[in-house]
Write a protein that holds these residues in place. Structure first.
Motif, mmCIF file in Angstrom:
data_model
loop_
_atom_site.group_PDB
_atom_site.id
_atom_site.type_symbol
_atom_site.label_atom_id
_atom_site.label_comp_id
_atom_site.label_asym_id
_atom_site.label_seq_id
_atom_site.Cartn_x
_atom_site.Cartn_y
_atom_site.Cartn_z
ATOM 1 N N LEU A 726 -52.355 125.552 -31.980
ATOM 2 C CA LEU A 726 -50.919 125.620 -31.761
ATOM 3 C C LEU A 726 -50.332 126.819 -32.490
ATOM 4 C CD1 LEU A 726 -48.429 124.204 -30.492
ATOM 5 C CD2 LEU A 726 -48.165 122.987 -32.668
ATOM 6 N N VAL A 727 -49.565 127.618 -31.738
ATOM 7 C CA VAL A 727 -48.952 128.827 -32.280
ATOM 8 C C VAL A 727 -47.443 128.643 -32.454
ATOM 9 C CG1 VAL A 727 -48.447 131.271 -31.821
ATOM 10 C CG2 VAL A 727 -50.720 130.341 -31.328
ATOM 11 N N ALA A 728 -46.795 128.036 -31.468
ATOM 12 C CA ALA A 728 -45.339 127.821 -31.530
ATOM 13 C C ALA A 728 -44.986 126.658 -30.625
ATOM 14 C CB ALA A 728 -44.576 129.076 -31.115
ATOM 15 N N GLU A 729 -43.857 126.000 -30.933
ATOM 16 C CA GLU A 729 -43.411 124.866 -30.122
ATOM 17 C C GLU A 729 -41.887 124.790 -30.148
ATOM 18 O OE1 GLU A 729 -44.246 120.053 -29.544
ATOM 19 O OE2 GLU A 729 -44.995 121.115 -31.324
ATOM 20 N N ALA A 730 -41.321 124.412 -29.002
ATOM 21 C CA ALA A 730 -39.865 124.250 -28.924
ATOM 22 C C ALA A 730 -39.525 123.154 -27.926
ATOM 23 C CB ALA A 730 -39.195 125.560 -28.513
ATOM 24 N N GLN A 731 -38.343 122.547 -28.126
ATOM 25 C CA GLN A 731 -37.890 121.479 -27.239
ATOM 26 C C GLN A 731 -36.412 121.679 -26.919
ATOM 27 O OE1 GLN A 731 -39.453 117.573 -28.008
ATOM 28 N NE2 GLN A 731 -37.509 116.576 -27.461
ATOM 29 N N VAL A 734 -33.093 120.744 -29.037
ATOM 30 C CA VAL A 734 -33.491 120.662 -30.448
ATOM 31 C C VAL A 734 -33.589 122.062 -31.030
ATOM 32 C CG1 VAL A 734 -35.271 119.929 -32.074
ATOM 33 C CG2 VAL A 734 -34.699 118.486 -30.094
ATOM 34 N N ASN A 735 -34.459 122.871 -30.455
ATOM 35 C CA ASN A 735 -34.657 124.248 -30.919
ATOM 36 C C ASN A 735 -33.719 125.172 -30.143
ATOM 37 O OD1 ASN A 735 -37.460 122.714 -30.838
ATOM 38 N ND2 ASN A 735 -37.474 124.078 -32.624
ATOM 39 N N LEU A 736 -32.507 125.343 -30.678
ATOM 40 C CA LEU A 736 -31.492 126.165 -30.023
ATOM 41 C C LEU A 736 -31.365 127.513 -30.729
ATOM 42 C CD1 LEU A 736 -28.702 123.468 -29.532
ATOM 43 C CD2 LEU A 736 -30.240 124.367 -27.778
ATOM 44 N N ARG A 737 -31.095 128.552 -29.955
ATOM 45 C CA ARG A 737 -30.880 129.868 -30.555
ATOM 46 C C ARG A 737 -29.701 129.842 -31.525
ATOM 47 N NH1 ARG A 737 -30.062 134.550 -26.583
ATOM 48 N NH2 ARG A 737 -29.304 132.976 -25.142
ATOM 49 N N ALA A 738 -28.711 128.985 -31.217
ATOM 50 C CA ALA A 738 -27.508 128.931 -32.047
ATOM 51 C C ALA A 738 -27.716 128.175 -33.358
ATOM 52 C CB ALA A 738 -26.370 128.274 -31.265
ATOM 53 N N SER A 739 -28.877 127.580 -33.516
ATOM 54 C CA SER A 739 -29.106 126.766 -34.707
ATOM 55 C C SER A 739 -29.161 127.629 -35.964
ATOM 56 C CB SER A 739 -30.421 125.993 -34.563
ATOM 57 O OG SER A 739 -30.749 125.351 -35.770
ATOM 58 N N ARG A 740 -28.676 127.058 -37.062
ATOM 59 C CA ARG A 740 -28.759 127.753 -38.347
ATOM 60 C C ARG A 740 -30.174 127.766 -38.909
ATOM 61 N NH1 ARG A 740 -23.798 124.891 -38.817
ATOM 62 N NH2 ARG A 740 -22.007 126.287 -39.056
ATOM 63 N N SER A 741 -31.071 127.027 -38.289
ATOM 64 C CA SER A 741 -32.438 126.933 -38.802
ATOM 65 C C SER A 741 -33.233 128.217 -38.607
ATOM 66 C CB SER A 741 -33.174 125.770 -38.120
ATOM 67 O OG SER A 741 -32.509 124.548 -38.377
#
Length: 790
Positions: A726-731, A734-741
């Motif tokens: 596994l290299v990367a994962e998004a949903q 949940v994983n939004l570009r606008a997120s502060r994370s």
């Protein structure tokens, strides 16, 4: 004298800044119909429109534009001039700004000394003319003359030539035999002074020649000519001003080109030799419905700027034949409403006042952008439909478009051709009834949109049945009364603008007096909110938009509100709207408090794009808690902070922004989801080193990273190497570009973007990677292969 010297010192302290190129994410769509000035360079011409410039190469016939995308300010241009010596174009503006465009790369330098000079009134800062004499530029302004050094890129002296050093409006200057001459307005005649005089900042060193107001002065060979507001041309010899002859209308422009005088009136261009003998002339023919504004000659070719047709090219030998020269663009810069759909963009210019008064009536055409080509339809081909505003494109027949006319009804277009004008005589539409003038006919259509079933919903101002539906496939019309909340349709409500629909079929309408109106034809339910007790900051609602969570976003002239419970609106006896509260440096603040909101649109990622009257455009995260973008004239190519309308193409996520001074688009990357994964794809593929697309920390720059397009609404995506690690994962959600994370991999609507970093936050190595997409609702899946070369 002390005041003049202080002014000189301050102007010598140059203020410049280099413009930024915004071409990566932005695109501009400017009108080049109205030409302010045209000048010649080496085998090419420069033409200035209202707030952009284009060049035309005589050898290659190539047209190139210089706009806010390349770094121009977008302000109102008044004049331009070209220096062969420095390969430099100077652009002057009505607000005093000067921009210098240099070299083959069109590097732009902004000179703001006059613009920022506080001791000069704002209404006297207009740049009227540049007179380039080797390395010096004599700048004619509404306050006098300023001298600019092109070699040093700095200001020298400024000359205030009026009584006791007061301001004098200078229209144009020229130099002749070591003397500087200025054509002055406001009965200040011609001012002259020897350039060898070191004390020209002293108004007493200037002579006054002649009387009255002058608009131009030019040296032609060894002769000196001036144009006066009495429509006559004068010759100046030994400081004696002598009339030569008079024109039928006031000359608008005069310039000297290689010992020839080019003089432009509204319908003629005259070209003289240095003795004022007519060489040739150009006359406006009835075929061209416009007026001349300026002209220049290059060898034996004549280029004439016009009010409505761009530049007309003619020549000395056949001056009655014209070729139209201008870049592609819309009819006007001041768009009123726009609609992006199916890869197309429609633009109207109709306008009405804030209180929905259509007068004075606007008789403008429409513009249609299709595959980067503009089709502009003039007013006389639109069945006399005036004040064209909202645009509705039939989702089942994109070639069929309905445009509201706030006076005549509804204009139907088929394949860009006006097919029918629907009004009170041939449709279910109604004319308002004026109590004092029963015979008055006015069908004031405004907000219109199609629902998912292909039914058109449209609003009529100041009639009982304000909401109408029309099914184009059956021809059926229905009307829905607002009498329960608007007893007197003529007096109680001036008009309606925006309309939006939610999942429950409720139509949400913005009104002038009644605030927010909700209507659902199932049970004829109607209700409105328009008081402070209901937390609406103003009864004037300009914008309504339903987001992906079925929440209603409301834009008023005094701020933003959200109606979270749209489904229970009619049953809730105490319905209120809510403000959004955000933390500003730890202090709770209302989002967009007291802002005049002009429009709201929701993109494929459920982000909110909000236009304002004077603060540009905002993009907020789905809940409004994070500002993703805030674009203004200061940090973007927007030519104005007055955003009039917004439209988003759901296919590609391109955000179109109509401002008061031009139309732009921004590639946000937030496209709408698809119904199935069958069309999902990844690009660029392969990812080559020269793309420089990997490693970016900011996923909001859609030019960077690896994009996965045509996703469905709710997916999980895993990226593995060829060995299954596994290299990367998004949903989704949940994983939004606008997120502060600060995710390395995020999904926005129908598009995912990956910056090429793995779970350890390192850029991955060369190799083949598998992209495994799973739809979490339908269990559909798809696998894509991606090759990365580093």
């Amino acid at each position: 004298m002390i005041k003049q010297v202080a002014t000189l010192i301050l102007l010598c302290m140059i203020s410049v800044c280099h413009a930024q190129d915004f071409s990566a994410l932005w695109q501009g769509y400017f009108s080049y119909n109205t030409i302010k000035d045209v000048v010649a360079g080496p085998n090419k011409i420069f033409a200035a429109s209202e707030n952009a410039v284009f060049t035309y190469d005589l050898s290659t016939k190539a047209l190139k534009t210089i706009t806010t995308i390349e770094g121009l300010s977008g302000q109102t241009i008044t004049t331009i001039a070209y220096s062969d010596r420095y390969d430099t174009l100077m652009i002057g503006y009505a607000n005093g700004l000067i921009e210098i465009v240099s070299g083959p790369e069109n590097q732009i330098l902004s000179v703001v000394d006059i613009l920022d000079k506080q001791t000069i009134p704002p209404n006297l800062k207009a740049i009227n003319h540049f007179n380039i004499a080797e390395d010096k530029v004599y700048i004619a302004t509404d306050f006098g003359i300023s001298v600019y050094d092109l070699e040093r890129l700095e200001f020298g002296d400024s000359y205030f030539m009026g009584a006791k050093g007061s301001h004098v409006k200078v229209q144009q200057t020229t130099t002749s035999n070591g003397t500087l001459y200025a054509a002055c307005g406001d009965n200040n005649a011609i001012k002259s002074a020897a350039l060898s005089n070191p004390n020209l900042i002293d108004f007493q060193q200037w002579q006054t020649l002649g009387t009255g107001s002058f608009v131009a002065v030019q040296q032609v060979g060894t002769r000196l000519y001036a144009v006066k507001t009495d429509q006559s041309i004068y010759e100046i010899t030994n400081n004696i001003v002598t009339a030569r002859f008079k024109y039928a209308s006031l000359p608008l422009d005069a310039t000297s080109v290689k010992d020839q005088l080019v003089l432009t009136t509204k319908d003629h261009v005259y070209i003289y030799d240095s003795n004022l003998n007519l060489i040739t002339s150009v006359a406006l023919t009835s075929e061209y419905d416009t007026q001349f504004t300026s002209a220049v000659i290059l060898e034996s070719t004549i280029f004439v700027g016009t009010q409505h047709l761009g530049v007309l090219q003619s020549n000395f030998f056949n001056s009655n034949t014209f070729e139209v020269i201008k870049p592609e663009g819309p009819l006007l810069n001041d768009a009123f409403k726009i609609e992006a759909a199916h890869g197309n963009l429609w633009v109207t210019y109709g306008d009405y006042t804030e209180s929905y008064n259509p007068f004075p009536l606007r008789s403008y055409g429409i513009s249609h952008l299709n595959n980067e080509t503009w089709n502009n339809t003039p007013f006389d081909e639109l069945l006399n439909a005036q004040n064209l505003n909202y645009i509705a494109v039939n989702p089942f027949n994109p070639s069929q478009v309905f445009i509201s006319a706030c006076q005549q009804g509804l204009l139907e277009l088929n394949n860009d051709t006006a097919g029918n004008l629907l009004d009170h005589t041939n449709s279910g539409l109604e004319s308002m009834r004026v109590p004092s003038s029963p015979s008055t006919i006015s069908v004031r259509q405004t907000g219109s949109m199609f629902d998912r079933n292909g039914v058109l919903w449209t609003l009529t101002c100041r009639v009982d049945k304000a909401l109408k539906s029309f099914n184009p496939s059956t021809g059926e019309w229905r009307g829905y009364s607002f009498k329960d909340i608007i007893p007197d349709a003529f007096h109680d409500e001036l008009g309606f603008g925006d309309i939006a629909m939610d999942r429950n079929g409720t139509k949400w309408i913005g009104a002038f007096n009644k605030g927010l109106i909700g209507y659902n034809e199932n049970g004829a339910k109607i209700k409105n909110l328009n008081t402070e007790a209901q937390n609406l900051p103003s009864s004037v609602v300009n914008a309504v938009a339903v987001d992906h969570n079925n929440q209603l976003w409301i834009g008023t002239i005094k701020g933003l509100r959200v109606l979270y419970n749209t489904a229970g609106f009619f049953e809730d006896s105490n319905a209120t709207v809510k403000e959004i509260v955000v933390l500003d440096e730890g202090i709770p603040q209302e989002l967009l408090s007291n802002q005049y909101i002009t429009d709201i649109k929701v993109d494929g990622s459920n982000n909110k794009w909000i236009g304002t009257l004077d603060a540009g455009i905002f993009c907020f995260s789905p809940d409004g808690q994070q500002t993703i973008y805030h674009f203004t004239t200061a940090n973007s190519p927007l030519p104005s902070n007055f955003v009039k309308d917004i439209s988003i193409d759901a296919q590609n996520g391109k955000v179109f922004i109509a401002t008061a001074k031009g139309l732009m688009s921004f590639t946000s990357g937030a496209s709408s989801p698809k119904e199935a994964l069958s069309q999902a794809y990844v690009y660029p593929n392969p990812v080559r080193p020269e793309y420089h697309s990997l490693g970016a920390n900011n996923l909001n720059d859609i030019t960077k990273g690896v994009k996965i397009k045509s996703l469905t609404e709710n997916v999980n995506i895993k990226i593995t190497d060829i060995e299954g690690n596994l290299v990367a994962e998004a949903q989704s959600w949940v994983n939004l570009r606008a997120s502060r994370s600060g995710y390395n991999f995020a999904i926005d609507g129908g598009t995912a973007i990956w910056n090429g970093k793995n779970l350890a936050n390192h850029i991955v190595s060369s190799g083949v990677y598998l992209i495994m997409i799973s739809d979490l609702d339908t269990f559909e899946s798809k696998v894509l292969k991606l090759l990365i070369i580093r």
